[in-house]
Design a protein around this motif. Structure first.
Motif, mmCIF file in Angstrom:
data_model
loop_
_atom_site.group_PDB
_atom_site.id
_atom_site.type_symbol
_atom_site.label_atom_id
_atom_site.label_comp_id
_atom_site.label_asym_id
_atom_site.label_seq_id
_atom_site.Cartn_x
_atom_site.Cartn_y
_atom_site.Cartn_z
ATOM 1 N N TRP A 65 4.892 -13.648 -40.972
ATOM 2 C CA TRP A 65 4.741 -14.104 -39.585
ATOM 3 C C TRP A 65 4.252 -15.556 -39.602
ATOM 4 N N PHE A 66 5.098 -16.449 -39.091
ATOM 5 C CA PHE A 66 4.771 -17.872 -39.046
ATOM 6 C C PHE A 66 4.318 -18.201 -37.623
ATOM 7 N N VAL A 67 3.089 -18.710 -37.499
ATOM 8 C CA VAL A 67 2.527 -18.977 -36.176
ATOM 9 C C VAL A 67 2.295 -20.473 -36.027
ATOM 10 N N ALA A 68 2.813 -21.040 -34.935
ATOM 11 C CA ALA A 68 2.631 -22.466 -34.649
ATOM 12 C C ALA A 68 2.108 -22.606 -33.223
ATOM 13 N N PRO A 69 1.257 -23.597 -32.961
ATOM 14 C CA PRO A 69 0.515 -23.626 -31.695
ATOM 15 C C PRO A 69 1.334 -23.968 -30.457
ATOM 16 N N THR A 70 2.530 -24.522 -30.595
ATOM 17 C CA THR A 70 3.305 -24.901 -29.415
ATOM 18 C C THR A 70 4.734 -24.386 -29.532
ATOM 19 N N VAL A 71 5.383 -24.288 -28.384
ATOM 20 C CA VAL A 71 6.772 -23.843 -28.358
ATOM 21 C C VAL A 71 7.656 -24.813 -29.124
ATOM 22 N N ALA A 72 7.405 -26.116 -28.927
ATOM 23 C CA ALA A 72 8.224 -27.116 -29.609
ATOM 24 C C ALA A 72 8.110 -26.981 -31.125
ATOM 25 N N LEU A 73 6.876 -26.778 -31.613
ATOM 26 C CA LEU A 73 6.694 -26.607 -33.054
ATOM 27 C C LEU A 73 7.368 -25.333 -33.551
ATOM 28 N N CYS A 74 7.304 -24.257 -32.761
ATOM 29 C CA CYS A 74 7.960 -23.002 -33.165
ATOM 30 C C CYS A 74 9.456 -23.214 -33.329
ATOM 31 N N GLU A 75 10.073 -23.840 -32.351
ATOM 32 C CA GLU A 75 11.514 -24.070 -32.420
ATOM 33 C C GLU A 75 11.863 -24.948 -33.613
ATOM 34 N N GLN A 76 11.043 -25.993 -33.831
ATOM 35 C CA GLN A 76 11.293 -26.906 -34.944
ATOM 36 C C GLN A 76 11.156 -26.176 -36.288
ATOM 37 N N GLN A 77 10.106 -25.400 -36.439
ATOM 38 C CA GLN A 77 9.871 -24.728 -37.711
ATOM 39 C C GLN A 77 10.865 -23.593 -37.941
ATOM 40 N N ARG A 78 11.275 -22.903 -36.892
ATOM 41 C CA ARG A 78 12.284 -21.856 -37.055
ATOM 42 C C ARG A 78 13.575 -22.450 -37.609
ATOM 43 N N ASP A 79 13.981 -23.622 -37.063
ATOM 44 C CA ASP A 79 15.205 -24.262 -37.533
ATOM 45 C C ASP A 79 15.088 -24.643 -39.006
ATOM 46 N N ILE A 81 13.067 -23.298 -41.315
ATOM 47 C CA ILE A 81 12.983 -22.105 -42.175
ATOM 48 C C ILE A 81 14.348 -21.441 -42.305
ATOM 49 N N SER A 82 15.051 -21.272 -41.190
ATOM 50 C CA SER A 82 16.341 -20.583 -41.236
ATOM 51 C C SER A 82 17.380 -21.377 -42.013
ATOM 52 N N THR A 83 17.232 -22.703 -42.023
ATOM 53 C CA THR A 83 18.150 -23.528 -42.809
ATOM 54 C C THR A 83 17.855 -23.396 -44.306
ATOM 55 N N ALA A 84 16.588 -23.220 -44.652
ATOM 56 C CA ALA A 84 16.198 -23.220 -46.057
ATOM 57 C C ALA A 84 16.337 -21.869 -46.729
ATOM 58 N N LEU A 85 16.200 -20.770 -45.969
ATOM 59 C CA LEU A 85 16.180 -19.453 -46.592
ATOM 60 C C LEU A 85 17.335 -18.586 -46.097
ATOM 61 N N PRO A 86 17.945 -17.821 -46.968
ATOM 62 C CA PRO A 86 19.064 -16.942 -46.595
ATOM 63 C C PRO A 86 18.585 -15.593 -46.056
ATOM 64 N N VAL A 87 17.629 -15.621 -45.132
ATOM 65 C CA VAL A 87 17.131 -14.389 -44.519
ATOM 66 C C VAL A 87 17.134 -14.578 -43.009
ATOM 67 N N SER A 88 17.013 -13.472 -42.283
ATOM 68 C CA SER A 88 17.010 -13.522 -40.824
ATOM 69 C C SER A 88 15.653 -13.987 -40.340
ATOM 70 N N VAL A 89 15.665 -15.021 -39.485
ATOM 71 C CA VAL A 89 14.435 -15.604 -38.948
ATOM 72 C C VAL A 89 14.457 -15.458 -37.436
ATOM 73 N N GLY A 90 13.465 -14.768 -36.872
ATOM 74 C CA GLY A 90 13.394 -14.561 -35.428
ATOM 75 C C GLY A 90 12.421 -15.515 -34.779
ATOM 76 N N LEU A 91 12.634 -15.776 -33.488
ATOM 77 C CA LEU A 91 11.771 -16.674 -32.731
ATOM 78 C C LEU A 91 11.397 -16.006 -31.418
ATOM 79 N N ILE A 92 10.101 -15.955 -31.129
ATOM 80 C CA ILE A 92 9.620 -15.467 -29.835
ATOM 81 C C ILE A 92 8.536 -16.415 -29.360
ATOM 82 N N SER A 93 8.683 -16.860 -28.118
ATOM 83 C CA SER A 93 7.650 -17.711 -27.528
ATOM 84 C C SER A 93 7.604 -17.440 -26.042
#
Length: 1530
Positions: A65-79, A81-93
């Protein structure tokens, strides 16, 4: 040692190669919890990605579970992570509509489908608190981005305290293993930060954050040199500026800003006592009863507002002046003057009627007061002369300009483009500084400036300074985009750009204001991470901030030392399993639901309670919020009226108590909760009150097991739906079911047992019918009626005959006869040798057939003598040969053009020569046979009438059409069907009669199999047949009208069941649960449970395509003509069909639901509401059903008497013509949710819920039974809508009045005072109990509009033929006007013990019934004018356009049809509702101009069902045949 497996992310997933210091941090994070402290740009996220990759491979049953303090950071970090790893990455904010995440199954699916989740901390905390996620079971690793936030009550810290610490430590003997094999224990922690502390004592700060995150802070030790090569620390610089000379001015009015002086002059003359908000509070206070909670609350609010001068206008203008003064001191007088000028301009725009913004939402009186004060400010426009700008700006601005230009030159010397950030603390100063730099002559040509503000932090209703956000010329996203692509090279920003925004590295960062803490220092410095970047701080000469920088540099050195201190380890005892307590409470309360893990704590209770109130229905008049009253209050009662307000204001330091009051939607016993005066501070008292109030709501059943407002209880989870509807197709609304039952298919015990029935049709000899299926037509209700053109309806008599089995010879004769009568019209769809008909016919009198029997015998002999004899041609003969053999007989009936060609009706033998034109027609017909001469006689024939469904009344279908033109055929090339006139009539009528019998037998089967043992079996078969007949079956009737009636009955009985079952539920819960129970999906599900689809008549009857039913399919070997089908063969065939998979077909779930509602409608028609309820109960629908009388008794038993009744109650009773036995009903029916004076009653929402269905029930019943109307469902709906819509009910409420005696003493002209006769009108709406100034304002405003248009509406209802939609809309009545009517009707229904007749009489008194009767009697056009125009232009294939023009306070609507103006209406523009008004009025005017009538509107239901199949293609030549009605031949 280094593990090669994790030395880098695979090349397939990332091109970034792991650096040494990143590998060092990764390996340490695998061993223990840690917080990685590295500068911005050093690749912390890459380390986290590697760590999550390892976790995904190590623990397949848990997620990271990756937690970031803002919506913008969540969207940025999800992109990333999903680009770097061949696994399913979910986003909820929170930006992803968090209400959708209230479904446990959805959370479970997300956890199962993803290996990594990225969320904001509040979403993560909420998911844990509500039991959607189990930290110990579901999560193996938590990554906290920007980990320095894990302090105090930040969600990071709450996650750790509430859910992490109570879990067993990893590897401890307290860890348990779940049934799934997962070990329930603490997840591992990885924190990421550029600055672990905000400032202060380093070791204590380190210990706090390390303790909170159960981790150790670390930075690389072995690879420091490599780290330094990748992290480009900026060159630290500072700029010194002279302190502003205005800093020492004593008052803002002394500052050299002419506009600020003008603003201050206005502020000095303002009096808080004149503020409309204060005046409204005083007025409200005077109207509230003594000792009521709302009076005490208002008294406190008034005192606080006066003491702090905290009204919206006063505080807003003070904040405005303070901001302008700070800008003047910081940026200079020109900047302050520009700021004030721009804000005042924006205020005028925001207050306009067309603008939706901060000020537009204020109350009108407050808005007018604000504008009147702003209008007094004499503004001097600022000069845009460059020299004036330079002269009017501060030394600080000049030093900033110098620094910017210096930095730009340095970048140019290295052939680099300049990019810079200027950090400013105040949002207003950001806007002004950006404008100054844009206009300053030294920077205007060098820098393209943008600004970033983030979001307003105002928690007030609307702060005045919120309007400054409209001064920003570009959105944040556009500004960032322009900065990235180089169109902008300088951004002035608040702290929003320090973290949380994806912004590129800059070459220059300048702090206009010094950093507020260590974290701010490190974060903003981290934005300057290019090579040769610079970090510039601006210091005031002689100020203290320069010393702070030295302190921060020293703190940073201390931190670095602690990072690398291997001996520094936190004692495990400090992390133990005991809870850490915050500064506010000396205890921590926990309530956990074991089934879900949902947890209520003191820290979550206030938020939970606020959410519960926020989702209550109808928040039109302010949000529903819990109201907290502190004990003791802040001010003595009446302080605002004290002459010496300094008295009674001693310092009180505790302890405190609190009372929380919930909105009136809640039952009184749950609405208020108090805690004693034992808590150390106010927040603690509020938390405890909220905690116990929320706990009480859960115990009362108003929360689900996830501690959320009811959702799964309101909408019960259908775990079995998937199993029951597993054949539901991917396309929505279709279910796979078995086909419609066939009543002619004999059961095993009936195979071979033939029963005799007599079929009698008027004008025809009786006919015996033999079937293996019993036909139990025992009453006229069950008989079949046929409709022959030109004749009255005729009942086909079906009567039982002797019970002895017919002989084999008789059956064989019947088989021959059955084939003979059906073959001429259905032969192409029949098999000659298959005689296994399900029904056999044989006339009792065969005298009519004697001559035809002889002719058939002759024809058979001729056929046998031919070269290729065919048995199927034994029923026809060549016309020429027949004529010659029998002297051209004139009793022929059907003639074919060719042996198997089209059938015509015989007229005569044509012996006389034809006319030339007739000869030419004949020659053309037979031209394909080559040259020939016409020889006589010819056959004179006519086309047959259209083949029709005789079950459909002739009044509701087109009369059979026919081409009366005589045609002539060559006898040599024609054939005669060898059947009698009687047989042709049977051939025409029997298909319809058999279809009618089929539907009746299906209905009888439904009654005897599904409904047996219930009162529903007493419903007449004719009603049952209608209820189960789908429109597609094209029968004489279908379920549509019954479905409309049943829908209303169902909603009515379900509403009462729910009200009684859940006495604590408010209207929102009740409506949602009712909607679920009556939804098509629910009805279809329970219909499938009952296998109702077997009895739904959905197979269409198309006379042109009809064929007799065979018990043995035509592809099986049929029996010979001489022997009956053997019992064993039929039984074998029947058993074979049973053993195989039953035939499946797709059936709309709406059809399933419609039939359920139609059956309820049929039950209601036969046995009233109680039988309708029994039918609904039969299908269950997931409800606890009780008899209506029991439910009503339950609702009545809970009533209580009121000590004091509002004086208007008796007047309301007179208006209604009804006296309540239980006065509490009428009091609650008149109580608006805003009312606070009486705490023992609740608001009208439940009565409104009931009254809505009561009104629908009465109106629908009347319309359904309207004499001579037989309204289709569409017409039922629009007429019902005409008298139940909110506009109409509001009009009824506004006009309902009572004249009361109001005698007043007056001089009589002779010097004496006498009582003069006078009357006063009291209106129903005036009797509403409320405590809302806005409600009062809306009441008065709406009545004002009613006085203008009420007479127009009244005239329309009495005389016009068009329903006054536009005039009703012009009332713009808020919903509570219609709520009053509906809630009163609900109250009357309950008080009368469920007597609908009493409610109907109230409708008569109110005038609703009179209008309804006129709508029906005079066929008033009730279709909405916009809908009528839309339908009309669609039919006429025209275009329509509504063109609106707003100009000079007026709004016009023009209606253009095919670009030609047909109507135009202009009215004064007041709000968006004005646009709807002119649109509706213009539509009504266009209808009159175009002379449209009701027939130009709503489409009728398809009554012409007999012709539905006519559009389909023919199967063969026989499809061109059309059946003659044969009546003319009789």
């Amino acid at each position: 040692m280094s593990d090669p497996q994790f030395s880098s992310v695979s090349s397939s997933s990332s091109s970034h190669q792991t650096r040494g210091y990143q590998q060092e941090m990764l390996e340490e994070s695998l061993r223990s919890n840690m917080i990685i402290a590295l500068d911005t740009g050093s690749g912390k996220t890459h380390i986290a990605i590697l760590r999550m990759k390892h976790e995904a491979e190590r623990e397949p049953k848990k997620i990271s579970w990756f937690v970031a303090p803002t919506v913008a950071l969540c969207e940025q970090q999800r992109d990333v992570i999903s680009t770097a790893l061949p696994v399913s990455v979910g986003l909820i904010s929170g930006a992803l509509e968090p209400d959708q995440w209230k479904d446990p199954a959805l959370w479970r699916r997300v956890i199962e489908d993803h290996r990594i989740m990225v969320t904001t901390p509040q979403v993560f905390l909420d998911a844990l608190r509500h039991g959607y996620v189990s930290l110990g079971r579901d999560v193996g690793l938590i990554v906290f981005d920007e980990a320095h936030h894990a302090v105090d009550n930040h969600p990071y810290n709450r996650v750790m305290k509430e859910f992490y610490l109570p879990l067993p430590a990893r590897g401890s003997n307290k860890a348990v293993r779940a049934d799934s094999g997962v070990v329930i224990e603490r997840p591992m922690i990885l924190g990421l930060t550029a600055s672990p502390i905000f400032g202060g004592h380093v070791e204590r700060a380190f210990q706090a954050i390390e303790s909170n995150l159960d981790s150790v802070i670390r930075a690389p030790k072995q690879n420091r040199r490599e780290l330094a090569s990748f992290v480009h620390r900026p060159v630290f610089k500072h700029v010194m500026y002279d302190i502003s000379p205005y800093y020492f001015y004593r008052t803002p009015k002394e500052l050299p800003s002419v506009n600020l002086q003008a603003l201050e002059s206005v502020l000095e003359t303002m009096d808080i006592e004149e503020d409309p908000y204060v005046l409204s509070l005083r007025s409200r206070l005077a109207s509230l009863p003594m000792n009521s909670p709302e009076r005490a609350r208002t008294d406190q609010k008034l005192s606080k507002t006066i003491q702090k001068e905290d009204s919206y206008t006063h505080k807003g203008l003070r904040d405005f002046a303070r901001a302008a003064a700070e800008i003047c001191i910081d940026l200079g007088p020109w900047a302050a003057d520009w700021y004030i000028e721009q804000v005042l301009k924006q205020a005028m725009v925001s207050a306009g009627p067309y603008h939706q913004g901060a000020i537009s939402a204020w109350q009108q009186k407050e808005k007018n007061y604000l504008l009147s004060q702003l209008a007094r400010v004499v503004v001097t426009p600022v000069s845009m002369d460059p020299q004036a700008i330079v002269a009017g700006t501060s030394d600080k601005v000049q030093r900033l300009v110098d620094s910017l230009l210096t930095e730009e030159r340095e970048k140019e010397s290295f052939d680099e483009d300049y990019s810079g950030l200027v950090f400013v603390t105040r949002r207003d100063a950001v806007i002004v500084l950006a404008e100054v730099l844009t206009l300053h002559p030294r920077t205007a040509d060098n820098f393209n400036v943008g600004c970033l503000l983030g979001t307003s932090q105002s928690t007030r209703r609307h702060s005045f300074l919120d309007i400054t956000q409209n001064l920003v010329k570009q959105s944040q996203a556009d500004t960032l985009r322009d900065f990235r692509n180089g169109e902008k090279n300088l951004i002035v920003s608040t702290a929003v750009a320090e973290e949380g925004i994806d912004i590129q590295a800059c070459g220059n960062v300048i702090r206009w204001d010094p950093p507020v803490n260590m974290a701010s220092w490190a974060q903003s410095r981290g934005r300057a991470r290019r090579k040769r970047s610079s970090f510039v701080l601006m210091f005031e000469k002689g100020g203290v901030h320069a010393k702070l920088v030295n302190q921060w540099e020293h703190l940073e050195a201390q931190m670095m030392a602690l990072y690398h201190d291997e001996a520094k380890k936190l004692p495990r005892a400090e992390w133990g399993d005991e809870m850490q307590l915050d500064d506010y409470d000396d205890e921590e309360l926990f309530f956990t639901i074991q089934s879900t893990g949902a947890t209520l704590t003191l820290h979550s209770a206030i938020e939970h309670l606020a959410h519960f109130c926020a989702v209550l229905p109808d928040a039109t008049y302010g949000q529903h919020v819990p109201v907290y009253d502190i004990d003791p209050p802040d001010f003595p009662e009446g302080w605002h009226a004290f002459e010496n307000r300094a008295s009674g204001m001693g310092v009180y330091l505790g302890p405190y108590g609190a009372t929380v009051s919930l909105p009136r939607y809640i039952e009184p016993r749950l609405r208020v909760y108090s805690t004693p005066r034992i808590h150390p501070n106010k927040i603690s008292a509020r938390r405890h009150a909220a905690y116990f109030a929320y706990l009480a709501l859960y115990e009362a059943g108003l929360l689900n097991d996830h501690l959320l407002p009811l959702s799964s209880v309101v909408n019960p989870p259908d775990e079995d739906v998937a199993e029951l509807l597993k054949d539901v197709e991917k396309r929505a609304g279709m279910a796979g079911v078995t086909e419609q039952m066939n009543p002619w298919l004999p059961t095993e015990k009936n195979v071979g047992r033939w029963r005799s029935t007599r079929v009698s049709i008027a004008g025809l000899p009786p006919c015996r019918m033999f079937t293996q299926t019993p036909i139990n037509i025992s009453s006229l209700d069950e008989a079949t009626t046929i409709y022959r053109p030109g004749r009255a309806p005729e009942t086909v008599s079906i009567s039982k005959m002797d019970t002895s089995d017919p002989s084999t010879a008789t059956l064989n004769t019947a088989r021959e006869y059955t084939r003979r009568i059906f073959w001429p019209l259905s032969g192409p769809r029949m098999t000659w040798d298959n005689l296994s008909f399900a029904y056999l016919f044989l006339p009792e009198d065969t005298s009519h057939d004697s001559i035809w029997a002889e002719r058939r015998l002759w024809a058979n002999e001729v056929n046998q003598q031919s070269e290729k004899p065919r048995a199927d041609q034994a029923l026809s003969a060549n016309a020429e040969a027949l004529g010659q053999r029998y002297s051209f007989p004139d009793d022929l009936i059907w003639v074919r053009d060719g042996r198997n060609g089209k059938v015509f009706r015989f007229l005569r033998w044509q012996h006389d020569p034809l006319s030339p034109s007739e000869e030419e027609t004949v020659m053309n017909r037979y031209a394909r046979f080559g040259p020939f001469e016409i020889s006589y006689p010819l056959l004179a024939v006519q086309n047959l009438h259209r083949r029709v469904n005789f079950l459909v009344p002739t009044t509701s279908t087109r009369a059979p059409s026919v081409d009366d033109t005589e045609l002539f055929l060559f006898p040599k090339r024609s054939a005669v069907d060898l059947i009698s006139l009687v047989d042709t009539q049977y051939a025409s009528l029997l298909p319809s009669i058999l279809h009618g019998l089929t539907t009746t037998m299906i209905a009888l089967s439904l009654r005897d199999q599904l409904l047996t043992g219930t009162s529903l079996s007493q419903i007449p078969v004719r009603l049952l047949t209608t209820a189960i007949s789908a429109p597609v079956a094209q029968g004489a009737s279908n379920y549509q009208r019954l479905e409309s009636l049943g829908d209303t009955v169902l909603k009515f009985v379900v509403g009462i069941q729910l009200m009684a079952e859940f006495p604590l539920w408010h209207e929102g819960y009740l409506s949602k649960r009712k909607d679920h129970a009556v939804a098509n999906s629910c009805l279809a599900k329970h219909a499938i449970l009952k296998e109702l689809y077997r009895w739904i008549i959905r197979e269409g009857f198309a006379p042109k395509k009809w064929k007799p039913f065979y018990t043995i399919p035509t592809n099986s070997k049929p029996p010979t003509e001489q022997e009956a089908p053997k019992r064993e063969e039929v039984a074998k065939q029947d058993e074979s069909s049973k053993q195989g998979s039953p035939k499946r077909q797709q059936l709309s779930t709406k059809v399933l639901a419609d039939v359920v509602e139609a059956l309820i409608g049929a039950a209601y028609l036969h046995g009233g509401i109680e039988l309708g309820l029994e039918c609904a109960q039969f299908f269950d629908l997931g409800l606890k059903w009780r008899p209506l009388s029991m439910r009503l008794d339950g609702l009545l038993s809970g009533t209580r008497d009121l000590d004091d009744l509002p004086p208007q109650i008796s007047q309301v009773e007179k208006m209604l013509g009804y006296t309540f036995d239980r006065k509490v009903f009428v009091v609650e029916a008149l109580t608006h949710p805003s009312y606070h004076s009486e705490s023992s009653t609740r608001s009208y929402d439940r009565y409104e819920f009931l009254g809505d269905s009561v009104l629908d029930m009465l109106v629908t019943d009347y319309l359904f039974h309207a004499p001579g109307k037989e309204y289709s469902p569409g017409h039922l709906h629009i007429r019902k809508s005409a008298v139940v819509n909110s506009h109409f009910l509001a009009y009824i409420c506004l006009r309902t009045t009572l004249r009361v005696d109001a005698k007043m003493p007056k001089p009589n002209g002779r010097g004496k005072i006498t009582l003069a006769d006078d009357e006063q009108s009291i209106y129903l709406w005036q009797c509403l109990l409320h405590s809302s100034p806005r409600v009062l304002q809306d009441l008065d405003a709406t009545f004002g509009r009613y006085r203008k248009v009420g007479a127009v509406i009244e005239k329309a209802f009495r005389r016009d033929w068009i329903y006054p939609w536009a005039a009703l809309t012009r009332l713009q009545a808020p919903k509570f006007f219609s709520d009053i009517i509906e809630s009163i009707l609900g109250a009357v229904y309950l008080d009368s013990g469920g007597n609908l007749g009493v409610v109907r009489q109230v409708l008569v008194t109110l005038g609703i019934w009179e209008i309804l009767e006129r709508i029906v009697r005079d066929d008033i056009d009730v279709l909405h004018p916009v809908s009528r125009l839309s339908i009309w232009v669609s039919k006429q294939q025209k275009s329509i356009e509504y063109k609106f023009v707003k100009e000079k306070g007026m709004i016009s609507c023009s209606i253009l049809v095919d670009e030609e103006e047909k109507a135009v209406v202009t009215e004064r523009h007041r709000s968006r509702a004005s646009q709807e008004e002119v649109k509706f009025t213009a539509a009504e005017r266009a209808i009159k101009v175009l002379h449209l009538t009701e027939t130009d509107g709503i489409e009728e239901d398809d009554d012409e069902v007999a012709d539905v199949d006519e559009s389909e293609g023919s199967e063969d030549e026989d499809e061109e045949m059309e059946v003659d009605a044969l009546l003319a031949l009789k």
